[in-house]
Design a protein around this motif. Structure first.
Motif, PDB file in Angstrom:
ATOM      1  N   SER A   1       0.809  -1.211   0.000  1.00 14.23           N
ATOM      2  CA  SER A   1       0.000   0.000   0.000  1.00 14.23           C
ATOM      3  C   SER A   1       0.848   1.269   0.000  1.00 14.23           C
ATOM      4  O   SER A   1       0.358   2.329  -0.357  1.00 14.23           O
ATOM      5  N   GLY A   2       2.088   1.192   0.411  1.00 13.79           N
ATOM      6  CA  GLY A   2       2.950   2.367   0.459  1.00 13.79           C
ATOM      7  C   GLY A   2       2.786   3.175   1.737  1.00 13.79           C
ATOM      8  O   GLY A   2       3.479   4.173   1.929  1.00 13.79           O
ATOM      9  N   GLU A   3       1.869   2.775   2.612  1.00 14.03           N
ATOM     10  CA  GLU A   3       1.665   3.492   3.876  1.00 14.03           C
ATOM     11  C   GLU A   3       2.676   3.014   4.909  1.00 14.03           C
ATOM     12  O   GLU A   3       3.128   1.887   4.890  1.00 14.03           O
ATOM     13  N   ARG A   4       2.991   3.913   5.825  1.00 15.85           N
ATOM     14  CA  ARG A   4       3.889   3.544   6.923  1.00 15.85           C
ATOM     15  C   ARG A   4       3.050   3.072   8.107  1.00 15.85           C
ATOM     16  O   ARG A   4       2.002   3.634   8.387  1.00 15.85           O
ATOM     17  N   PRO A   5       3.524   2.043   8.816  1.00 14.95           N
ATOM     18  CA  PRO A   5       2.755   1.586   9.986  1.00 14.95           C
ATOM     19  C   PRO A   5       2.853   2.604  11.123  1.00 14.95           C
ATOM     20  O   PRO A   5       3.840   3.321  11.261  1.00 14.95           O
ATOM     21  N   ASP A   6       1.795   2.657  11.919  1.00 16.81           N
ATOM     22  CA  ASP A   6       1.767   3.541  13.075  1.00 16.81           C
ATOM     23  C   ASP A   6       2.732   2.997  14.128  1.00 16.81           C
ATOM     24  O   ASP A   6       2.680   1.827  14.486  1.00 16.81           O
ATOM     25  N   TRP A   7       3.590   3.846  14.666  1.00 14.66           N
ATOM     26  CA  TRP A   7       4.619   3.389  15.602  1.00 14.66           C
ATOM     27  C   TRP A   7       3.993   2.883  16.900  1.00 14.66           C
ATOM     28  O   TRP A   7       4.548   2.009  17.572  1.00 14.66           O
ATOM     29  N   ARG A   8       2.818   3.396  17.269  1.00 16.50           N
ATOM     30  CA  ARG A   8       2.181   2.943  18.511  1.00 16.50           C
ATOM     31  C   ARG A   8       1.692   1.502  18.388  1.00 16.50           C
ATOM     32  O   ARG A   8       1.795   0.722  19.342  1.00 16.50           O
ATOM     33  N   VAL A   9       1.190   1.134  17.219  1.00 19.25           N
ATOM     34  CA  VAL A   9       0.734  -0.248  17.002  1.00 19.25           C
ATOM     35  C   VAL A   9       1.931  -1.194  17.024  1.00 19.25           C
ATOM     36  O   VAL A   9       1.893  -2.265  17.638  1.00 19.25           O
ATOM     37  N   VAL A  10       3.019  -0.782  16.365  1.00 17.58           N
ATOM     38  CA  VAL A  10       4.233  -1.612  16.353  1.00 17.58           C
ATOM     39  C   VAL A  10       4.782  -1.750  17.768  1.00 17.58           C
ATOM     40  O   VAL A  10       5.177  -2.849  18.191  1.00 17.58           O
ATOM     41  N   ALA A  11       4.799  -0.668  18.532  1.00 20.81           N
ATOM     42  CA  ALA A  11       5.288  -0.725  19.912  1.00 20.81           C
ATOM     43  C   ALA A  11       4.418  -1.648  20.767  1.00 20.81           C
ATOM     44  O   ALA A  11       4.931  -2.391  21.620  1.00 20.81           O
ATOM     45  N   LEU A  12       3.111  -1.626  20.548  1.00 19.88           N
ATOM     46  CA  LEU A  12       2.213  -2.507  21.293  1.00 19.88           C
ATOM     47  C   LEU A  12       2.494  -3.972  20.967  1.00 19.88           C
ATOM     48  O   LEU A  12       2.574  -4.812  21.876  1.00 19.88           O
ATOM     49  N   TYR A  13       2.678  -4.299  19.687  1.00 22.64           N
ATOM     50  CA  TYR A  13       2.993  -5.678  19.305  1.00 22.64           C
ATOM     51  C   TYR A  13       4.324  -6.124  19.895  1.00 22.64           C
ATOM     52  O   TYR A  13       4.452  -7.250  20.393  1.00 22.64           O
ATOM     53  N   VAL A  14       5.335  -5.257  19.877  1.00 28.50           N
ATOM     54  CA  VAL A  14       6.643  -5.611  20.440  1.00 28.50           C
ATOM     55  C   VAL A  14       6.535  -5.814  21.948  1.00 28.50           C
ATOM     56  O   VAL A  14       7.120  -6.767  22.501  1.00 28.50           O
ATOM     57  N   ALA A  15       5.785  -4.968  22.640  1.00 22.24           N
ATOM     58  CA  ALA A  15       5.637  -5.097  24.097  1.00 22.24           C
ATOM     59  C   ALA A  15       4.918  -6.390  24.471  1.00 22.24           C
ATOM     60  O   ALA A  15       5.332  -7.090  25.412  1.00 22.24           O
ATOM     61  N   VAL A  16       3.863  -6.728  23.741  1.00 20.41           N
ATOM     62  CA  VAL A  16       3.134  -7.965  24.041  1.00 20.41           C
ATOM     63  C   VAL A  16       4.017  -9.184  23.774  1.00 20.41           C
ATOM     64  O   VAL A  16       4.056 -10.127  24.585  1.00 20.41           O
ATOM     65  N   ALA A  17       4.733  -9.190  22.667  1.00 18.42           N
ATOM     66  CA  ALA A  17       5.615 -10.322  22.352  1.00 18.42           C
ATOM     67  C   ALA A  17       6.727 -10.451  23.389  1.00 18.42           C
ATOM     68  O   ALA A  17       7.053 -11.563  23.828  1.00 18.42           O
ATOM     69  N   ALA A  18       7.312  -9.327  23.803  1.00 24.13           N
ATOM     70  CA  ALA A  18       8.375  -9.361  24.822  1.00 24.13           C
ATOM     71  C   ALA A  18       7.842  -9.880  26.155  1.00 24.13           C
ATOM     72  O   ALA A  18       8.519 -10.648  26.849  1.00 24.13           O
ATOM     73  N   ALA A  19       6.622  -9.477  26.521  1.00 19.33           N
ATOM     74  CA  ALA A  19       6.035  -9.944  27.776  1.00 19.33           C
ATOM     75  C   ALA A  19       5.780 -11.447  27.735  1.00 19.33           C
ATOM     76  O   ALA A  19       6.056 -12.166  28.705  1.00 19.33           O
ATOM     77  N   VAL A  20       5.275 -11.952  26.618  1.00 17.30           N
ATOM     78  CA  VAL A  20       5.006 -13.384  26.495  1.00 17.30           C
ATOM     79  C   VAL A  20       6.307 -14.186  26.561  1.00 17.30           C
ATOM     80  O   VAL A  20       6.395 -15.209  27.263  1.00 17.30           O
ATOM     81  N   VAL A  21       7.325 -13.720  25.851  1.00 10.66           N
ATOM     82  CA  VAL A  21       8.615 -14.424  25.877  1.00 10.66           C
ATOM     83  C   VAL A  21       9.232 -14.363  27.273  1.00 10.66           C
ATOM     84  O   VAL A  21       9.763 -15.366  27.774  1.00 10.66           O
TER      85      VAL A  21
END
Length: 150
Positions: free
Chosen positions: A119-139
């Motif tokens: 699509s050429g759009e950039r992802p929202d940094w808050r959504v990416v940060a939320l995914y990284v935080a959840v993955a880090a917490a699970v690991v």
């Protein structure tokens, strides 16, 4: 002898080709009437991009196997195998999750909140940060639980 009508027969009225078309049902002087024309239907010639069963079956099977290998030693704490079996189960589960994400990305699926692939759009940094935080917490929780088995 002439090729015309006989004297005893009534002469048929002569009609031109355009008059004959008007008398035919469903026709107008300039072609078929609009009611008799069927509407056009658009049909997609390319197949739908979705995951097939042969793609999903090994992913689901590995995820289930890895989850069981991870969950049973942690839940029942046999302790004989130590941390090897749960860590191997965690590794298999993570591999199945990665495999599933790559297969889904290949057919065009994206994570909620992230833009489509081309699509050429950039992802929202808050959504990416939320995914990284959840993955880090699970690991972190998984590693902490396996470390407590010792």
């Amino acid at each position: 002898m002439e090729a015309g009508p006989r004297d005893g027969e009534p002469a048929a009225p002569r009609t031109t080709a355009s008059e004959a078309r008007v008398d035919a049902p469903g026709l107008s002087p300039d072609g078929p009437e609009e009611e008799t024309v069927t509407p056009e239907v658009e049909v997609e010639l390319r197949p739908q991009r979705r995951l097939r069963i042969w793609q999903l079956a090994p992913i689901v099977g590995l995820a289930a196997l890895g989850s069981l290998m991870f969950a049973f030693p942690l839940a029942f704490g046999t302790g004989d195998g130590g941390a090897v079996v749960p860590m191997l189960g965690l590794l298999i589960s993570c591999c199945a999750a990665g495999w599933g994400m790559m297969a889904a990305r290949k057919v065009g699926h994206t994570w909620p909140g992230l833009p489509a692939r081309a699509s050429g759009e950039r992802p929202d940094w808050r959504v990416v940060a939320l995914y990284v935080a959840v993955a880090a917490a699970v690991v972190a929780l998984a590693v902490w639980r396996v470390a407590r088995l010792r």
